[in-house]
Design a protein around this motif. Structure first.
Motif, PDB file in Angstrom:
ATOM      1  N   SER A 141       0.845  -1.190   0.000  1.00 37.42           N
ATOM      2  CA  SER A 141       0.000   0.000   0.000  1.00 37.42           C
ATOM      3  C   SER A 141       0.884   1.245   0.000  1.00 37.42           C
ATOM      4  O   SER A 141       1.832   1.350   0.766  1.00 37.42           O
ATOM      5  N   GLY A 142       0.566   2.168  -0.908  1.00 39.50           N
ATOM      6  CA  GLY A 142       1.324   3.416  -1.001  1.00 39.50           C
ATOM      7  C   GLY A 142       2.434   3.403  -2.019  1.00 39.50           C
ATOM      8  O   GLY A 142       2.885   4.452  -2.459  1.00 39.50           O
ATOM      9  N   ASP A 143       2.901   2.211  -2.434  1.00 41.98           N
ATOM     10  CA  ASP A 143       3.930   2.122  -3.476  1.00 41.98           C
ATOM     11  C   ASP A 143       3.302   2.339  -4.840  1.00 41.98           C
ATOM     12  O   ASP A 143       2.144   1.970  -5.071  1.00 41.98           O
ATOM     13  N   ARG A 144       4.061   2.912  -5.739  1.00 41.79           N
ATOM     14  CA  ARG A 144       3.588   3.125  -7.107  1.00 41.79           C
ATOM     15  C   ARG A 144       3.321   1.782  -7.763  1.00 41.79           C
ATOM     16  O   ARG A 144       4.146   0.860  -7.680  1.00 41.79           O
ATOM     17  N   ALA A 145       2.189   1.656  -8.416  1.00 46.04           N
ATOM     18  CA  ALA A 145       1.800   0.410  -9.079  1.00 46.04           C
ATOM     19  C   ALA A 145       2.436   0.346 -10.467  1.00 46.04           C
ATOM     20  O   ALA A 145       1.879   0.832 -11.446  1.00 46.04           O
ATOM     21  N   LEU A 146       3.620  -0.243 -10.540  1.00 44.35           N
ATOM     22  CA  LEU A 146       4.325  -0.391 -11.817  1.00 44.35           C
ATOM     23  C   LEU A 146       3.901  -1.651 -12.546  1.00 44.35           C
ATOM     24  O   LEU A 146       3.998  -1.732 -13.765  1.00 44.35           O
ATOM     25  N   ASP A 147       3.471  -2.641 -11.780  1.00 40.31           N
ATOM     26  CA  ASP A 147       3.023  -3.910 -12.352  1.00 40.31           C
ATOM     27  C   ASP A 147       1.664  -4.253 -11.775  1.00 40.31           C
ATOM     28  O   ASP A 147       1.361  -3.924 -10.630  1.00 40.31           O
ATOM     29  N   ALA A 148       0.856  -4.912 -12.585  1.00 39.65           N
ATOM     30  CA  ALA A 148      -0.425  -5.443 -12.129  1.00 39.65           C
ATOM     31  C   ALA A 148      -0.341  -6.957 -12.275  1.00 39.65           C
ATOM     32  O   ALA A 148       0.439  -7.474 -13.080  1.00 39.65           O
ATOM     33  N   TYR A 149      -1.116  -7.656 -11.481  1.00 40.39           N
ATOM     34  CA  TYR A 149      -1.082  -9.115 -11.477  1.00 40.39           C
ATOM     35  C   TYR A 149      -2.489  -9.665 -11.570  1.00 40.39           C
ATOM     36  O   TYR A 149      -3.407  -9.153 -10.925  1.00 40.39           O
ATOM     37  N   ILE A 150      -2.636 -10.709 -12.352  1.00 40.16           N
ATOM     38  CA  ILE A 150      -3.882 -11.465 -12.393  1.00 40.16           C
ATOM     39  C   ILE A 150      -3.547 -12.831 -11.828  1.00 40.16           C
ATOM     40  O   ILE A 150      -2.693 -13.549 -12.362  1.00 40.16           O
ATOM     41  N   VAL A 151      -4.191 -13.181 -10.740  1.00 35.41           N
ATOM     42  CA  VAL A 151      -3.878 -14.403 -10.022  1.00 35.41           C
ATOM     43  C   VAL A 151      -4.457 -15.603 -10.760  1.00 35.41           C
ATOM     44  O   VAL A 151      -5.650 -15.639 -11.066  1.00 35.41           O
ATOM     45  N   VAL A 152      -3.584 -16.561 -11.049  1.00 34.92           N
ATOM     46  CA  VAL A 152      -3.986 -17.781 -11.734  1.00 34.92           C
ATOM     47  C   VAL A 152      -4.239 -18.897 -10.723  1.00 34.92           C
ATOM     48  O   VAL A 152      -5.171 -19.684 -10.876  1.00 34.92           O
ATOM     49  N   SER A 153      -3.416 -18.961  -9.685  1.00 34.72           N
ATOM     50  CA  SER A 153      -3.625 -19.973  -8.645  1.00 34.72           C
ATOM     51  C   SER A 153      -3.047 -19.464  -7.333  1.00 34.72           C
ATOM     52  O   SER A 153      -2.175 -18.606  -7.315  1.00 34.72           O
ATOM     53  N   GLY A 154      -3.544 -20.008  -6.242  1.00 31.45           N
ATOM     54  CA  GLY A 154      -3.054 -19.650  -4.921  1.00 31.45           C
ATOM     55  C   GLY A 154      -4.003 -18.719  -4.199  1.00 31.45           C
ATOM     56  O   GLY A 154      -5.063 -18.352  -4.711  1.00 31.45           O
ATOM     57  N   GLU A 155      -3.609 -18.377  -2.985  1.00 29.82           N
ATOM     58  CA  GLU A 155      -4.436 -17.526  -2.137  1.00 29.82           C
ATOM     59  C   GLU A 155      -3.571 -16.475  -1.464  1.00 29.82           C
ATOM     60  O   GLU A 155      -2.436 -16.744  -1.096  1.00 29.82           O
ATOM     61  N   MET A 156      -4.115 -15.272  -1.300  1.00 28.50           N
ATOM     62  CA  MET A 156      -3.380 -14.185  -0.675  1.00 28.50           C
ATOM     63  C   MET A 156      -4.281 -13.372   0.218  1.00 28.50           C
ATOM     64  O   MET A 156      -5.500 -13.478   0.149  1.00 28.50           O
TER      65      MET A 156
END
Length: 166
Positions: free
Chosen positions: A70-85
């Protein structure tokens, strides 16, 4: 609601239905028939297309790894394929699974990540470089760009359109 009292993720797509499609080309006639046979939702179809898209780089995170701060610049976006967070903004907390999108709206709006996201399990995600996504957004038809702009503003709960999306 406390994340420890949940029965499952706040958002997740059932991977069993998506994996049942096997290695079909997502745009093939075979895949279209499989979509109907397996009664895949639009979100499940989209995840399958992303999962099978070899032009997007894959990233793996192990349990405890930070995916976004939170608060860091969003340089990358992620689409989750598997797993839990686990995602938290300090006030609210969510458990996210396959199909979750992290940082795309923030990145396109040139805003920092809203949530800190930590992997609970091994997570596989497809990476979307925000700078490339932003360039594509600026190149698309003005009507589609307006739809994307509205979706971003609604997703982030903004009261006005960010300057980067004007």
């Amino acid at each position: 609601m406390d994340s420890n009292t949940r029965n499952g993720p706040d958002f997740s797509i059932d991977l069993a239905k998506v994996k049942a499609l096997g290695i079909a080309n997502p745009l093939s006639q075979q895949a279209l028939q499989l979509y109907d046979q397996n009664a895949l939702s639009a979100a499940e179809r989209l995840l399958f297309c992303i999962w099978r898209n070899n032009t997007l780089e894959s990233r793996a995170f192990k349990a405890g790894d930070s995916i976004a701060h939170s608060g860091d610049r969003a340089l990358d976006a992620y689409i989750v394929v598997s797993g839990e967070m686990h995602a938290s903004d300090g006030k609210n907390s969510y458990v996210l699974g396959p199909g979750s999108v992290i940082g795309l709206a923030e990145g396109l709006a040139d805003l920092p990540y809203h949530f800190t996201v930590i992997a609970n399990t091994t997570v596989t995600a497809r990476l979307i470089p925000v700078d490339k996504a932003r360039r594509e957004l600026l190149r698309i038809n003005a009507g589609l760009r307006g739809i994307c702009r509205s979706a971003i503003v609604r997703t982030l709960g903004l009261s006005q359109i960010p300057e980067s999306l004007q």
